[in-house]
Design a protein around this motif. Structure first.
Motif, PDB file in Angstrom:
ATOM      1  N   ALA A 125     -28.875 -35.792  55.875  1.00  0.00           N
ATOM      2  CA  ALA A 125     -28.012 -35.125  54.902  1.00  0.00           C
ATOM      3  C   ALA A 125     -27.799 -33.661  55.260  1.00  0.00           C
ATOM      4  CB  ALA A 125     -28.611 -35.248  53.506  1.00  0.00           C
ATOM      5  N   LEU A 126     -28.847 -32.991  55.727  1.00  0.00           N
ATOM      6  CA  LEU A 126     -28.727 -31.580  56.098  1.00  0.00           C
ATOM      7  C   LEU A 126     -27.852 -31.420  57.335  1.00  0.00           C
ATOM      8  CD1 LEU A 126     -29.680 -28.762  55.256  1.00  0.00           C
ATOM      9  CD2 LEU A 126     -31.583 -29.011  56.848  1.00  0.00           C
ATOM     10  N   TRP A 131     -23.181 -29.833  60.361  1.00  0.00           N
ATOM     11  CA  TRP A 131     -22.517 -30.226  61.609  1.00  0.00           C
ATOM     12  C   TRP A 131     -21.614 -31.447  61.469  1.00  0.00           C
ATOM     13  CZ3 TRP A 131     -27.642 -28.495  61.576  1.00  0.00           C
ATOM     14  CH2 TRP A 131     -27.874 -27.316  62.283  1.00  0.00           C
ATOM     15  N   GLY A 132     -21.424 -31.943  60.248  1.00  0.00           N
ATOM     16  CA  GLY A 132     -20.668 -33.176  60.063  1.00  0.00           C
ATOM     17  C   GLY A 132     -19.259 -33.132  60.629  1.00  0.00           C
ATOM     18  N   TRP A 202     -37.083 -29.650  54.969  1.00  0.00           N
ATOM     19  CA  TRP A 202     -36.926 -28.750  53.826  1.00  0.00           C
ATOM     20  C   TRP A 202     -37.225 -27.314  54.225  1.00  0.00           C
ATOM     21  CZ3 TRP A 202     -39.598 -30.775  48.745  1.00  0.00           C
ATOM     22  CH2 TRP A 202     -39.080 -32.046  48.402  1.00  0.00           C
ATOM     23  N   GLN A 203     -38.290 -27.150  54.996  1.00  0.00           N
ATOM     24  CA  GLN A 203     -38.784 -25.819  55.347  1.00  0.00           C
ATOM     25  C   GLN A 203     -37.850 -25.098  56.307  1.00  0.00           C
ATOM     26  OE1 GLN A 203     -42.655 -25.848  57.229  1.00  0.00           O
ATOM     27  NE2 GLN A 203     -43.338 -24.062  56.086  1.00  0.00           N
ATOM     28  N   ALA A 204     -36.913 -25.836  56.910  1.00  0.00           N
ATOM     29  CA  ALA A 204     -35.942 -25.209  57.798  1.00  0.00           C
ATOM     30  C   ALA A 204     -34.836 -24.505  57.021  1.00  0.00           C
ATOM     31  CB  ALA A 204     -35.328 -26.253  58.738  1.00  0.00           C
ATOM     32  N   VAL A 205     -34.753 -24.742  55.720  1.00  0.00           N
ATOM     33  CA  VAL A 205     -33.814 -24.010  54.871  1.00  0.00           C
ATOM     34  C   VAL A 205     -34.453 -22.671  54.503  1.00  0.00           C
ATOM     35  CG1 VAL A 205     -32.576 -24.000  52.666  1.00  0.00           C
ATOM     36  CG2 VAL A 205     -32.816 -26.134  53.968  1.00  0.00           C
ATOM     37  N   LEU A 245     -30.596 -28.858  48.897  1.00  0.00           N
ATOM     38  CA  LEU A 245     -29.332 -29.148  49.578  1.00  0.00           C
ATOM     39  C   LEU A 245     -28.170 -28.408  48.949  1.00  0.00           C
ATOM     40  CD1 LEU A 245     -28.235 -30.824  51.932  1.00  0.00           C
ATOM     41  CD2 LEU A 245     -27.737 -32.658  50.304  1.00  0.00           C
ATOM     42  N   SER A 246     -28.227 -28.170  47.641  1.00  0.00           N
ATOM     43  CA  SER A 246     -27.138 -27.471  46.960  1.00  0.00           C
ATOM     44  C   SER A 246     -27.008 -26.024  47.407  1.00  0.00           C
ATOM     45  CB  SER A 246     -27.340 -27.527  45.447  1.00  0.00           C
ATOM     46  OG  SER A 246     -28.450 -26.734  45.050  1.00  0.00           O
TER      47      SER A 246
END
Length: 276
Positions: A125-126, A131-132, A202-205, A245-246
């Motif tokens: 999802a991230l 990059w989608g 998560w921690q990469a955000v 994600l938001s």
């Protein structure tokens, strides 16, 4: 004997009492333009606008707002006046969330044989959020795994080759970790396994995006996601993930190691095919 009175201000071509001033150039505050605030010395890239002010982000991810005042910024050491680009200009310079220049009127390609694997649905999802657009244009599908414990067997089943390349994004890929030992068993030249040092994606955000100074430290042996939820007072990991994600709108919102890893994987699986 001295000719015209130099104080009279009535020389040809000059208005009385007006002195010539140096012209300060005006520059469009385009996204990613790097400037310095002349007063504070804060240097950063343009990431947007809020309440009529330009938002700059420095290399540490810190953001500050600055009014668009005349001669308030330095560009390459020279004073400039920043101005907000017009809507027409912004349309012609549209970028994707990954920072690439958006290509209008191009349909997504049919999926190619090459793939990018990530560890789970949160990773997928991230990656899609950032990059989608790029991956659809390239025709590359991102597939989530259920962890990487059986990575070597999954790679063998995939049967990688020069026209069927595989990129794998791994969490917590650091020296001496379980993940590094698993990755060492994958030796195909048509597979690139890379990753980031964070325990979970998560921690990469960037924690600042969630209003945190840093991510909570969870003692070894405890489930990391559940520990983060407890530390932040969130009931369920699913709720926490939606909140994380938001906050992600572009590559500016994630840490550099994740960006570098994904860019390497995309380059690896999209190399032009050579005639056989």
């Amino acid at each position: 004997m001295y000719g015209e009175d130099v104080l009279a201000g009535n020389l040809p071509g000059r208005q009385q009492g007006v002195r010539r001033r140096k012209t300060i150039p005006e520059v469009d505050a385009e996204v990613d333009l790097v400037v310095e605030d002349a007063d504070s010395g804060f240097c950063g890239a343009v990431v947007g606008f809020e309440y009529g002010a330009v938002v700059l982000e420095d290399r540490h991810g810190k953001r500050r707002n600055f009014p668009l005042e005349p001669a308030a910024f330095l560009l390459d050491g020279q004073p400039v006046t920043l101005r907000r680009p017009s809507e027409t200009q912004k349309e012609t310079r549209k970028r994707t969330a990954s920072g690439s220049i958006a290509v209008d009127g191009v349909r997504a390609q049919v999926a190619k044989a090459s793939r990018i694997w990530v560890e789970g649905i949160h990773d997928a999802a991230l990656v899609e959020r950032i990059w989608g657009d790029d991956l659809r244009i390239e025709g590359v599908v991102v597939e989530p795994l259920d962890g990487i414990d059986e990575l070597a067997a999954a790679v063998r089943d995939f049967s990688p080759g020069p026209r069927r390349r595989l990129g794998v994004l791994v969490d917590h890929l650091v020296a001496g970790s379980k993940e590094s030992r698993i990755v060492a068993a994958v030796t195909s030249p048509d597979v690139l396994v890379t990753g980031h040092p964070y325990v979970d994606v998560w921690q990469a955000v960037k924690p600042a995006r969630l209003g945190l100074r840093e991510w909570p430290v969870i003692p070894p042996g405890q489930p990391w996601k559940e520990g983060v939820c407890r530390a932040l007072g969130v009931a369920q990991p699913a709720d926490m993930w939606r909140r994380i994600l938001s906050t992600v709108n572009s590559y500016h919102d994630v840490e550099t190691p994740l960006i570098n890893a994904m860019e390497r994987l995309i380059d690896f699986v999209t190399v032009p095919e050579t005639p056989s």
